[in-house]
Design an enzyme around this catalytic site. Structure first.
Site, PDB file in Angstrom:
ATOM      1  N   GLN A   1       3.550   9.325  -0.761  1.00  0.00           N
ATOM      2  CA  GLN A   1       2.229   9.861  -1.118  1.00  0.00           C
ATOM      3  C   GLN A   1       1.931   9.612  -2.599  1.00  0.00           C
ATOM      4  OE1 GLN A   1       0.156  11.435   1.246  1.00  0.00           O
ATOM      5  NE2 GLN A   1      -1.387  11.360  -0.363  1.00  0.00           N
TER       6      GLN A   1
ATOM      7  N   LYS B   1      -0.807  14.837   7.849  1.00  0.00           N
ATOM      8  CA  LYS B   1      -0.210  13.632   8.435  1.00  0.00           C
ATOM      9  C   LYS B   1       0.944  14.005   9.356  1.00  0.00           C
ATOM     10  CE  LYS B   1      -1.742  10.767   4.615  1.00  0.00           C
ATOM     11  NZ  LYS B   1      -1.472  10.160   3.304  1.00  0.00           N
TER      12      LYS B   1
ATOM     13  N   ASP C   1       1.185   2.115   5.051  1.00  0.00           N
ATOM     14  CA  ASP C   1      -0.033   2.242   4.249  1.00  0.00           C
ATOM     15  C   ASP C   1      -0.658   0.875   3.985  1.00  0.00           C
ATOM     16  OD1 ASP C   1      -0.992   4.733   3.620  1.00  0.00           O
ATOM     17  OD2 ASP C   1       0.418   5.062   1.967  1.00  0.00           O
TER      18      ASP C   1
END
Ligand code: NAD
Length: 310
Positions: free
Chosen positions: A97, A53, A120
């Site tokens: 994460q 990422k 997200d």
């Protein structure tokens, strides 16, 4: 032969658009979009995902920062870091994460990220906006699924769509997005009876079960479009590990179009994270979509899909 939907090519196209948007923002004197990724603990797969990422941000000109915290970080310390990032105007996107260590309440942590910075799309505010069709940030994988579908389907109205899997991160958001496109949507899961029969009626099948090669050739209506979200690592006949999807790819060549695994949905997820970060930055900076173009609904370039089986 089914067309193979080339997720890598569509992701590259999206990255180009994202980069162009960053360039436009900088040319207009706006700050560079910024993404912060938080990683708690030493989970090997998470470290790989975070590295990918961060690297992808560089490609499109997003400024990225990383916070690596030890596995024994307290929940309070993690929440305090998120508070600081929520208040930092140079941070437009925050990604924590998952999975988080067991002593941390994941839902609480995800809820503590400001919805505008929740790239997200997991915050209940964004989930609510998605399910009411009122904007918000769309989770990356479902957004990637929709962009891939848009790359092969012009008119979704009235199509029968079957979503296999009802998770919060894939199945449910995909179902909502398909409903917004005026599809007739059936969401199925592990307890669904007659799944093959239900799937056979579908014009669109989105398989997100994590069950290797669950969808067989005779579950698929000729001319259907198949998006295979599943990724499972299995041992092949040669003893080597390989990635397989939820669809028996070789049996489904009577479909109109199908995504391969790997090279289908996978590459779209990170491209959508970058796109979401730029969208979040623009919203926080008061830039209206009309000023720099709409990210997701440009006419898709279909020339990249090949019509030969892999
Ligand atoms: P999950 O385990 O949270 O949910 C799986 C869903 O599938 C559940 O609703 C379950 O009831 C259903 N299911 C499981 N086995 C089934 C079966 N045999 N028949 C019918 N339904 C069944 O999984 P998830 O997080 O939604 O992920 C699903 C798959 O997608 C996994 O393989 C995952 O690795 C993959 N995935 C890929 C990406 C990507 O970027 N490509 C992103 C997220 C998830």
């Amino acid at each position: 032969m089914a067309d193979i939907i080339d997720g890598r090519a569509v992701a590259r196209q999206l990255d180009d658009k994202t980069k162009a948007q960053v360039d436009e923002m900088l040319a207009a004197g706006l700050p560079r979009p910024g993404l912060t990724v938080i990683l708690v603990g030493e989970d090997g797969a998470s470290q790989v995902y975070v590295r990918r990422k961060i690297k992808a941000c560089e490609k499109v000109g997003i400024h990225s920062t990383e916070h690596r915290l030890p596995a024994d970080t307290s929940q309070d310390d993690l929440l305090a870091l998120i508070d600081t990032l929520n208040a930092d105007p140079s941070v437009h996107g925050i990604l924590c994460q998952v999975p988080l260590p067991d002593h941390i309440d994941t839902r609480l942590v995800l809820r503590s990220i400001r919805p505008e910075k929740d790239v997200d799309g997991f915050h209940p505010v964004n989930v609510g906006r998605l399910s009411t069709g009122t904007g918000g940030i769309v989770p990356c994988t479902p957004l990637g699924v929709m962009i891939l579908l848009e790359s092969v389907i012009d008119d979704f109205v009235g199509l029968d769509a079957v979503v296999i899997g009802k998770s919060n991160i894939v199945g449910k958001p995909v179902a909502n997005l398909l409903l917004d496109k005026e599809c007739t949507v059936t969401v199925t899961h592990i307890h669904t009876e007659n799944l093959p029969e239900i799937a056979r009626k579908a014009d669109i099948i989105v398989a997100a079960a994590g069950a290797p090669e669950l969808v067989k050739g005779d579950w698929v209506k000729p001319g259907a479009v198949i998006i295979d979200v599943g990724i499972t690592r299995i041992k092949g006949e040669d003893g080597k590990e390989k990635l397989v999807g939820d669809v028996a790819f070789d049996q489904c060549q009577h479909a109109r179009a199908i995504t391969p695994v790997p090279g289908g949905v996978g590459p779209m997820t990170i491209a959508c994270l970058l796109a979401n970060t730029v969208q979040a930055a623009k919203a926080q900076l008061g830039v209206h979509e009309g000023e720099t173009g709409n990210l997701y609904h440009d006419a898709p370039d279909r020339s990249m899909h090949s019509s030969t089986a892999a």
